[in-house]
Scaffold this active site. Sequence first.
Site, mmCIF file in Angstrom:
data_model
loop_
_atom_site.group_PDB
_atom_site.id
_atom_site.type_symbol
_atom_site.label_atom_id
_atom_site.label_comp_id
_atom_site.label_asym_id
_atom_site.label_seq_id
_atom_site.Cartn_x
_atom_site.Cartn_y
_atom_site.Cartn_z
ATOM 1 N N TYR A 33 0.840 -1.208 0.000
ATOM 2 C CA TYR A 33 0.000 0.000 0.000
ATOM 3 C C TYR A 33 0.873 1.255 0.000
ATOM 4 C CZ TYR A 33 -2.556 3.855 2.108
ATOM 5 O OH TYR A 33 -3.061 5.111 2.391
ATOM 6 N N SER A 86 -2.734 14.167 7.677
ATOM 7 C CA SER A 86 -3.729 13.844 6.647
ATOM 8 C C SER A 86 -5.137 13.825 7.236
ATOM 9 C CB SER A 86 -3.415 12.462 6.064
ATOM 10 O OG SER A 86 -4.492 11.978 5.296
ATOM 11 N N GLN A 106 -3.788 18.473 5.892
ATOM 12 C CA GLN A 106 -4.207 18.214 4.497
ATOM 13 C C GLN A 106 -5.686 17.877 4.472
ATOM 14 O OE1 GLN A 106 -4.907 14.714 3.557
ATOM 15 N NE2 GLN A 106 -5.709 15.402 1.582
ATOM 16 N N TYR A 135 -9.030 16.417 2.638
ATOM 17 C CA TYR A 135 -9.896 15.766 1.658
ATOM 18 C C TYR A 135 -11.301 16.222 2.029
ATOM 19 C CZ TYR A 135 -6.490 12.405 -0.277
ATOM 20 O OH TYR A 135 -5.438 11.805 -0.909
ATOM 21 N N THR A 171 -5.949 18.845 -1.291
ATOM 22 C CA THR A 171 -5.466 17.898 -2.309
ATOM 23 C C THR A 171 -6.481 17.795 -3.442
ATOM 24 O OG1 THR A 171 -4.240 16.675 -0.644
ATOM 25 C CG2 THR A 171 -4.716 15.513 -2.686
ATOM 26 N N HIS A 228 1.319 12.782 -6.474
ATOM 27 C CA HIS A 228 0.882 11.908 -5.381
ATOM 28 C C HIS A 228 1.817 10.694 -5.258
ATOM 29 C CE1 HIS A 228 -3.019 11.925 -3.032
ATOM 30 N NE2 HIS A 228 -2.514 10.787 -2.619
HETATM 31 C C1 LIG Z 1 0.945 5.591 2.111
HETATM 32 C C2 LIG Z 1 0.652 6.944 1.509
HETATM 33 C C3 LIG Z 1 -0.525 7.591 1.860
HETATM 34 C C4 LIG Z 1 -0.804 8.851 1.325
HETATM 35 N N1 LIG Z 1 -1.921 9.517 1.745
HETATM 36 C C5 LIG Z 1 -2.139 10.785 1.318
HETATM 37 C C6 LIG Z 1 -3.223 11.550 1.845
HETATM 38 O O1 LIG Z 1 -3.958 11.096 2.714
HETATM 39 N N2 LIG Z 1 -3.413 12.803 1.360
HETATM 40 C C7 LIG Z 1 -2.583 13.358 0.401
HETATM 41 O O2 LIG Z 1 -2.784 14.496 -0.004
HETATM 42 N N3 LIG Z 1 -1.538 12.649 -0.088
HETATM 43 C C8 LIG Z 1 -1.291 11.404 0.354
HETATM 44 N N4 LIG Z 1 -0.192 10.715 -0.112
HETATM 45 C C9 LIG Z 1 0.726 11.368 -1.054
HETATM 46 C C10 LIG Z 1 1.831 12.105 -0.311
HETATM 47 O O3 LIG Z 1 1.310 13.227 0.382
HETATM 48 C C11 LIG Z 1 2.923 12.610 -1.262
HETATM 49 O O4 LIG Z 1 2.360 13.411 -2.272
HETATM 50 C C12 LIG Z 1 3.702 11.450 -1.915
HETATM 51 O O5 LIG Z 1 3.838 10.384 -1.029
HETATM 52 C C13 LIG Z 1 5.078 11.936 -2.351
HETATM 53 O O6 LIG Z 1 5.791 10.924 -2.978
HETATM 54 P P1 LIG Z 1 6.876 10.012 -2.217
HETATM 55 O O7 LIG Z 1 6.112 9.054 -1.354
HETATM 56 O O8 LIG Z 1 7.563 9.280 -3.330
HETATM 57 O O9 LIG Z 1 7.762 10.924 -1.429
HETATM 58 C C14 LIG Z 1 0.103 9.449 0.396
HETATM 59 C C15 LIG Z 1 1.275 8.786 0.064
HETATM 60 C C16 LIG Z 1 1.578 7.564 0.621
HETATM 61 C C17 LIG Z 1 2.882 6.894 0.267
#
Ligand SMILES: Cc1cc2nc3c(=O)[nH]c(=O)nc-3n(C[C@H](O)[C@H](O)[C@H](O)COP(=O)(O)O)c2cc1C
Length: 389
Positions: A34, A116, A138, A140, A166, A287
């Site tokens: 995940y 988040s 953040q 949603y 987001t 993302h």
């Molecule tokens: C496990 C996971 C959960 C995430 N959940 C959210 C979230 O709830 N809200 C959001 O805006 N981005 C979410 N993201 C995206 C991150 O904020 C971010 O944009 C992204 O992880 C950056 O890339 P990197 O993991 O390669 O550093 C999530 C990323 C991961 C890995």
Amino acid sequence: MPKRWPELGGPSFLDFDEARVQARAFLPRALFDYIDRGTEGEVALRALHDGFSRRRVVPRVLRPVSAPDPATTLMGRRHDLPFVVAPTALAGMVRYDGEVAMARAARDIGVPFCVSTQSSTAIEAIAAGAPGADLWFQLYVWRDREQTWKLLDRVAAQGVSVLLLTVDTPASPKKVHNIRNGFGVPLRPSGRLALDLALHPRWTIGVMGRYRAQSGLPSYAHYPGGKAVTQAISDPRFALDMVLDAAFLAELRRRWPGRLILKGVMDPRDVQMAFDAGCDAVVVSTHGGRNHDGAANPLEMLPAIRQAVGPGRTLLADSGVRRGSDAAKLLAAGADGVLLGRAPLYGLAAAGDAGVRHMLTLLADELRGFMAFSGAPDLRALAGLDWLG
Ligand SMILES: Cc1cc2nc3c(=O)[nH]c(=O)nc-3n(C[C@H](O)[C@H](O)[C@H](O)COP(=O)(O)O)c2cc1C
């Protein structure tokens, strides 16, 4: 350049790759996949990594780089390091009280931590557990707008002054690994999941067992009623409103008195629209390659975005950063700061809050090293070098 050798009993990884290996050993496969994986054919994720590999700098020599300074300015405020811990859903499942651990670690290193909407610890508990942390939030958006505004009131009441909206998730991405592994909310009990848990007893007992014994199974903590991850969110008022528009952004701008950041923009026209609507910054992001498998890379789009908005606007960027050199490339391409998603999560999985501190320190050291070898005493000089690829 300081060298970070593992300390006895402390985190033992030396870079992202080693932390990732340790995270994979600790976490159940369903949770690791995940976090780790992309979407569909994972083309976007590979393209992010390839893009960083292709980008190369032409180093300069005989310059004063004995103490390269990666300080930056974000929305008018000076930060010693150009990093922000990105919002990641359910980070509290990685370690017991994981979100509080991440917030404390970010505070200790001096970088903001973004909570988040889908965190498993509520903003109030994170603020209480990590006093003095620079907390961002953040958003949603829920279909029920009144509930959404109530959530923002709770966030503001904790002294949070930076909100990220987001906007890069207008649909549910197709992730075969999550379906196969039975990972989702609600978690679907299956033989496969049971075997996965049995094969990762340190996590099953140390994280899930402890939650069960002490506070109940983790949930999306901001959702009223605090459902455990094993229960569905069936109340339609709390379904995510994935299709947002400019009118919503204008309304949010009117209601939120603090700094507002639009997260997940890639086109210079959308970035311009965000600033025209009163946003204080944007996050140029795909993302982490988790949503749109055919999206361009932030690294490719940053120069045109910087040119469109000019030097005074704050641009943040993320997606696929595994090394200080990756961050350096985003910063040189036009970003003022870099969000880190998976990297701190792997630090957390590997060694708790000490692991997050260690990961952030390693990335900062790698960034300083990249600057020194490139002949760049500061980030402005880094951007002024010649770049290929
Ligand atoms: C496990 C996971 C959960 C995430 N959940 C959210 C979230 O709830 N809200 C959001 O805006 N981005 C979410 N993201 C995206 C991150 O904020 C971010 O944009 C992204 O992880 C950056 O890339 P990197 O993991 O390669 O550093 C999530 C990323 C991961 C890995």
